[in-house]
Design a protein around this motif. Structure first.
Motif, mmCIF file in Angstrom:
data_model
loop_
_atom_site.group_PDB
_atom_site.id
_atom_site.type_symbol
_atom_site.label_atom_id
_atom_site.label_comp_id
_atom_site.label_asym_id
_atom_site.label_seq_id
_atom_site.Cartn_x
_atom_site.Cartn_y
_atom_site.Cartn_z
ATOM 1 N N THR A 31 8.322 10.123 23.100
ATOM 2 C CA THR A 31 8.393 10.290 21.645
ATOM 3 C C THR A 31 8.067 8.948 20.988
ATOM 4 O O THR A 31 7.065 8.355 21.333
ATOM 5 C CB THR A 31 9.754 10.886 21.249
ATOM 6 O OG1 THR A 31 10.818 10.099 21.822
ATOM 7 C CG2 THR A 31 9.896 12.317 21.752
ATOM 8 N N ALA A 32 8.866 8.461 20.053
ATOM 9 C CA ALA A 32 8.528 7.214 19.355
ATOM 10 C C ALA A 32 9.784 6.424 19.027
ATOM 11 O O ALA A 32 10.807 6.991 18.661
ATOM 12 C CB ALA A 32 7.771 7.515 18.070
ATOM 13 N N THR A 39 16.186 7.758 40.342
ATOM 14 C CA THR A 39 17.006 6.775 41.058
ATOM 15 C C THR A 39 17.916 6.017 40.104
ATOM 16 O O THR A 39 18.920 5.450 40.525
ATOM 17 C CB THR A 39 16.120 5.772 41.821
ATOM 18 O OG1 THR A 39 15.273 5.091 40.903
ATOM 19 C CG2 THR A 39 15.290 6.486 42.872
ATOM 20 N N HIS A 40 17.586 5.988 38.816
ATOM 21 C CA HIS A 40 18.405 5.325 37.798
ATOM 22 C C HIS A 40 19.470 6.320 37.331
ATOM 23 O O HIS A 40 19.252 7.120 36.435
ATOM 24 C CB HIS A 40 17.512 4.884 36.626
ATOM 25 C CG HIS A 40 18.275 4.244 35.504
ATOM 26 N ND1 HIS A 40 18.860 3.013 35.604
ATOM 27 C CD2 HIS A 40 18.531 4.678 34.256
ATOM 28 C CE1 HIS A 40 19.449 2.709 34.460
ATOM 29 N NE2 HIS A 40 19.267 3.709 33.622
ATOM 30 N N THR A 41 20.638 6.264 37.986
ATOM 31 C CA THR A 41 21.690 7.243 37.705
ATOM 32 C C THR A 41 23.041 6.604 37.400
ATOM 33 O O THR A 41 24.024 7.317 37.215
ATOM 34 C CB THR A 41 21.851 8.196 38.911
ATOM 35 O OG1 THR A 41 22.155 7.420 40.071
ATOM 36 C CG2 THR A 41 20.584 9.003 39.147
ATOM 37 N N ALA A 74 16.985 10.598 29.258
ATOM 38 C CA ALA A 74 16.921 10.036 27.898
ATOM 39 C C ALA A 74 15.846 8.965 27.794
ATOM 40 O O ALA A 74 15.118 8.896 26.802
ATOM 41 C CB ALA A 74 18.289 9.470 27.503
ATOM 42 N N HIS A 75 15.725 8.125 28.811
ATOM 43 C CA HIS A 75 14.673 7.099 28.803
ATOM 44 C C HIS A 75 13.286 7.737 28.818
ATOM 45 O O HIS A 75 12.380 7.289 28.100
ATOM 46 C CB HIS A 75 14.821 6.165 30.005
ATOM 47 C CG HIS A 75 16.049 5.316 29.976
ATOM 48 N ND1 HIS A 75 16.414 4.549 28.896
ATOM 49 C CD2 HIS A 75 17.001 5.109 30.925
ATOM 50 C CE1 HIS A 75 17.536 3.908 29.174
ATOM 51 N NE2 HIS A 75 17.920 4.235 30.393
ATOM 52 N N SER A 131 17.242 5.059 24.642
ATOM 53 C CA SER A 131 17.607 6.440 24.954
ATOM 54 C C SER A 131 17.767 7.288 23.685
ATOM 55 O O SER A 131 18.495 8.270 23.659
ATOM 56 C CB SER A 131 18.884 6.486 25.800
ATOM 57 O OG SER A 131 19.928 5.788 25.161
ATOM 58 N N ALA A 132 17.049 6.892 22.635
ATOM 59 C CA ALA A 132 16.983 7.655 21.391
ATOM 60 C C ALA A 132 15.641 7.327 20.744
ATOM 61 O O ALA A 132 15.027 6.302 21.054
ATOM 62 C CB ALA A 132 18.133 7.283 20.455
ATOM 63 N N SER A 133 15.187 8.197 19.855
ATOM 64 C CA SER A 133 13.883 7.972 19.244
ATOM 65 C C SER A 133 13.872 8.432 17.793
ATOM 66 O O SER A 133 14.887 8.909 17.274
ATOM 67 C CB SER A 133 12.794 8.683 20.055
ATOM 68 O OG SER A 133 13.081 10.051 20.220
#
Length: 135
Positions: A94-95, A76-78, A87-88, A43-45
């Motif tokens: 991105t990378a 659905t992923h909450t 974030a996913h 959840s970060a890049s």
């Protein structure tokens, strides 16, 4: 050589890590080579981007937030909050890994380029970046 950078973020946005990376290279590497970065999170890049004018960063953040809105009813992923699935998706777009040449012990960045950790979650996070320096 492999090292790790621990980066604390105070929420969503682009966080400059160029200075931490430069210090690490100065202390651990000499000559020419390659710096490969890998962030150990979904959840970060990572990003190489404009470092001169902060408005470029704000525009990138606004654009990505518009492209991947929170509270989309299709998610659905909450379980981990309203910012988790977006974030996913942002990380996927991105990378999580980038490579930058090292020339004479210095990152071969352009005049206005910087290296960023792009935090896609709202809350405070501690992120780990694996740094591989090779000749």
């Amino acid at each position: 050589m492999i090292a790790r950078l621990a980066i604390d973020t105070d929420g969503q946005g682009l966080h400059v890590i160029t200075d931490q990376l430069t210090r690490l290279i100065r202390s651990e590497f000499s000559g020419d080579g390659l710096c490969t970065l890998f962030i150990r999170h979904t959840s970060a890049s990572l990003l190489v981007q404009e470092s001169y004018d902060e408005s470029a960063r704000r525009d990138l953040e606004v654009w990505l937030n518009r492209l991947v809105p929170e509270d989309d009813l299709l998610y659905t992923h909450t379980l981990e909050g309203r910012d988790d699935m977006p974030a996913h998706i942002k990380t996927m777009l991105t990378a999580v890994s980038i490579s930058i040449p090292i020339v004479d012990s210095v990152l071969a960045l352009g005049a206005w380029q910087g290296v960023y950790l792009w935090e896609h979650r709202h809350g405070r996070q501690q992120r780990e970046i694996v740094v591989h320096l090779s000749a």
